[in-house]
Design a protein around this motif. Structure first.
Motif, mmCIF file in Angstrom:
data_model
loop_
_atom_site.group_PDB
_atom_site.id
_atom_site.type_symbol
_atom_site.label_atom_id
_atom_site.label_comp_id
_atom_site.label_asym_id
_atom_site.label_seq_id
_atom_site.Cartn_x
_atom_site.Cartn_y
_atom_site.Cartn_z
ATOM 1 N N ILE A 144 0.830 -1.199 0.000
ATOM 2 C CA ILE A 144 0.000 0.000 0.000
ATOM 3 C C ILE A 144 0.871 1.258 0.000
ATOM 4 O O ILE A 144 0.612 2.216 -0.736
ATOM 5 C CB ILE A 144 -0.937 0.004 1.220
ATOM 6 C CG1 ILE A 144 -1.990 -1.101 1.088
ATOM 7 C CG2 ILE A 144 -1.604 1.366 1.401
ATOM 8 C CD1 ILE A 144 -2.792 -1.334 2.360
ATOM 9 N N CYS A 145 1.914 1.235 0.807
ATOM 10 C CA CYS A 145 2.777 2.412 0.924
ATOM 11 C C CYS A 145 3.643 2.621 -0.304
ATOM 12 O O CYS A 145 4.195 3.722 -0.498
ATOM 13 C CB CYS A 145 3.653 2.290 2.173
ATOM 14 S SG CYS A 145 2.719 2.353 3.705
ATOM 15 N N ALA B 105 2.382 2.366 -3.343
ATOM 16 C CA ALA B 105 1.487 2.775 -4.415
ATOM 17 C C ALA B 105 1.561 4.272 -4.683
ATOM 18 O O ALA B 105 1.955 5.060 -3.825
ATOM 19 C CB ALA B 105 0.052 2.390 -4.054
ATOM 20 N N ARG B 106 1.187 4.659 -5.897
ATOM 21 C CA ARG B 106 1.054 6.054 -6.304
ATOM 22 C C ARG B 106 2.315 6.863 -6.040
ATOM 23 O O ARG B 106 2.288 7.992 -5.564
ATOM 24 C CB ARG B 106 -0.132 6.702 -5.580
ATOM 25 C CG ARG B 106 -1.467 6.125 -6.019
ATOM 26 C CD ARG B 106 -2.613 6.866 -5.427
ATOM 27 N NE ARG B 106 -2.598 8.273 -5.814
ATOM 28 C CZ ARG B 106 -3.515 9.169 -5.455
ATOM 29 N NH1 ARG B 106 -4.530 8.788 -4.708
ATOM 30 N NH2 ARG B 106 -3.439 10.409 -5.851
ATOM 31 N N ASN C 5 4.716 6.488 -3.858
ATOM 32 C CA ASN C 5 5.160 6.703 -2.486
ATOM 33 C C ASN C 5 6.427 5.934 -2.147
ATOM 34 O O ASN C 5 6.939 6.050 -1.044
ATOM 35 C CB ASN C 5 4.052 6.278 -1.506
ATOM 36 C CG ASN C 5 2.853 7.184 -1.603
ATOM 37 O OD1 ASN C 5 3.005 8.382 -1.802
ATOM 38 N ND2 ASN C 5 1.664 6.611 -1.501
ATOM 39 N N ARG D 39 -5.704 1.066 3.079
ATOM 40 C CA ARG D 39 -5.356 1.380 1.690
ATOM 41 C C ARG D 39 -5.903 2.751 1.278
ATOM 42 O O ARG D 39 -5.197 3.575 0.730
ATOM 43 C CB ARG D 39 -5.892 0.292 0.755
ATOM 44 C CG ARG D 39 -5.537 0.507 -0.712
ATOM 45 C CD ARG D 39 -6.137 -0.586 -1.581
ATOM 46 N NE ARG D 39 -5.746 -1.907 -1.118
ATOM 47 C CZ ARG D 39 -4.566 -2.479 -1.391
ATOM 48 N NH1 ARG D 39 -3.675 -1.833 -2.137
ATOM 49 N NH2 ARG D 39 -4.292 -3.678 -0.928
ATOM 50 N N THR E 281 -3.123 5.799 0.958
ATOM 51 C CA THR E 281 -2.921 6.234 -0.420
ATOM 52 C C THR E 281 -3.177 7.733 -0.547
ATOM 53 O O THR E 281 -2.408 8.471 -1.180
ATOM 54 C CB THR E 281 -3.839 5.451 -1.372
ATOM 55 O OG1 THR E 281 -3.507 4.075 -1.305
ATOM 56 C CG2 THR E 281 -3.655 5.928 -2.807
ATOM 57 N N ASP E 282 -4.236 8.197 0.086
ATOM 58 C CA ASP E 282 -4.568 9.618 0.035
ATOM 59 C C ASP E 282 -3.545 10.459 0.808
ATOM 60 O O ASP E 282 -2.993 11.434 0.277
ATOM 61 C CB ASP E 282 -5.961 9.838 0.608
ATOM 62 C CG ASP E 282 -6.333 11.309 0.693
ATOM 63 O OD1 ASP E 282 -6.228 12.005 -0.338
ATOM 64 O OD2 ASP E 282 -6.692 11.767 1.790
ATOM 65 N N GLY F 116 0.024 10.403 -0.664
ATOM 66 C CA GLY F 116 0.065 11.157 -1.907
ATOM 67 C C GLY F 116 0.174 12.653 -1.646
ATOM 68 O O GLY F 116 0.939 13.360 -2.303
#
Length: 416
Positions: free
Chosen positions: A314-315, A317-318, A320, A401, A405-406, A409
């Motif tokens: 999760i960390c 993702a996007r 990060n 998650r 994620t928010d 980001g």
């Protein structure tokens, strides 16, 4: 005749008055605020309203009914307190039962209970060294090991993180007859493993004792028995293990495990054991209950590592990944894309105010995470510290998650 009442004395600076003995605290607090390092206490409620990804309750046992029941039973039988040090009135059959059962479980010859993991480290390190000996400590050792080194009155050499050559050099150049190397098995801020097997090889070349703090290894590595057991080093005559009951076992207290001669010596020599009030029986009973659950439910350690891998993904993702624990792992000489090796997932954000803001944003969204800032971690590596638990479910992980994620980001864009 009653003495006249006096108003309490304000020890800090008053307007128009001369500085007082604690006036310096104002300047220190201002410096901390400006650096983003001011801390505050936030009491939690009895019933959790947020998803807990901050505590060290790795196996989810602090609220387990069997653990609570064993603690209650001990409370009813032995009373609320231990009533004294273990050498006076504080030793109970329960204390010795736990020592024996935990020692057998992890593969040690004996164990000795202390009132906390902190005092266990103080007792073991200071009790097994002293003037005329050498202590070699990893730069990232836990604060309890750092303080133990300072109190030991031994000569202390702090070596760079996981640097085997530096340890070898320190031991090889010593004049002292006795030497001890201390390390965490799992470093608490980033979850990276110590090179324990290689450290022991170095120690054996130089006739040095190895003390390994398994606070974050017990209940997680080696099927729950710890990293030393996983590596086949449990019960070695030149290895001493310390650990705490306040993490995977969900209770409180600490213990030193190793050769029987070490236990006998510390009973006579470890000041935190001799002079501190013994661990309360309820905590011992709860720890016994937790150990029983761990033995009966061996799936729990595997679940911790599985959930840590999911949090780690999760960390990543996007975009990060740059702020994830890769920085800490890279410093340890490990692959920045390796899966987590423990319950700890570290997300390095750098600036302390950015890290604190991210932690508060997570909390506002219903997820509690740790926030580590200097002096707990080196300057420039302030971070979110996430901890996996065996008891997380799919809904918990989905909430994590969405929130992480928010928040991560947005934190990536807020870095100075």
């Amino acid at each position: 005749m009653n003495a006249p009442s006096q108003a309490p004395i304000d020890t800090c600076t008053r307007a128009g008055s001369a500085p007082t003995a604690l006036a310096w605290l104002e300047a220190v607090e201002l410096e901390r605020r400006q650096a983003g390092l001011r801390r505050s206490l936030r009491p939690r409620s009895a019933v959790a309203t947020e998803l807990d990804l901050a505590s060290n309750d790795y196996l989810g046992l602090s609220q387990h009914p069997d653990v609570i029941e064993r603690g209650v039973q001990a409370l009813r039988v032995w009373g609320a307190g231990s009533t004294g040090s273990r050498l006076v009135t504080g030793d109970t059959e329960l204390h010795q039962q736990f020592e024996s059962e935990l020692a057998e479980y992890v593969g040690a010859a004996s164990g000795l209970l202390f009132s906390s993991g902190y005092t266990a480290n103080l007792g073991a390190v200071a009790g097994l060294t002293g003037p005329g000996s050498l202590l070699v400590s990893d730069a990232y050792s836990h604060a309890s090991l750092v303080d133990a080194c300072r109190l030991s009155r031994a000569r202390v050499v702090v070596t760079p993180h996981r640097d085997l050559d530096a340890v070898d050099t320190a031991l090889g150049s010593r004049d002292e007859e006795r030497a001890v190397v201390v390390t965490d098995s799992v470093f608490s801020a980033d979850g990276v493993l110590a090179p324990v097997r290689e450290l022991l090889d170095v120690c054996r070349r130089h006739r040095a004792l190895l003390i390994v703090d398994e606070a974050h290894g017990l209940g997680v590595r080696g099927g729950g028995r710890g990293l030393l057991h996983e590596l086949g080093l449990a019960g070695a005559p030149d290895v001493v293990m310390t650990t705490t009951l306040s993490k995977a076992l969900g209770s409180q207290g600490g213990v030193v495990l190793g050769p029987s001669a070490v236990r006998a010596h510390l009973i006579d020599a470890a000041r935190p054991f001799i002079f501190d009030t013994a661990l309360a029986p309820a905590a011992v009973g709860a720890a016994l209950g937790a150990l029983g659950v761990l033995k009966a439910e061996p799936w729990r350690p595997d679940a911790v590592l599985r959930h840590a891998r999911e949090l780690d993904q999760i960390c990543r993702a996007r975009g990060n990944d740059a702020g994830r624990g890769a920085a800490g792992r890279g410093a340890a000489g490990q692959c920045g894309i390796c899966p987590p090796e423990s319950a700890v997932v570290s997300v390095i954000l750098g600036d302390p105010e950015v890290a604190l803001a991210a932690a508060m944003a997570c909390l506002d969204a219903g997820v509690k995470v740790g926030c580590f800032r200097p002096p707990a971690v080196p300057a420039g590596t302030s971070r979110l510290r996430l901890t996996a638990r065996a008891s997380l479910d799919s809904e918990d992980l989905e909430l994590a998650r969405r929130v992480l994620t928010d928040v991560l980001g947005r934190a990536a864009g807020a870095r100075p």
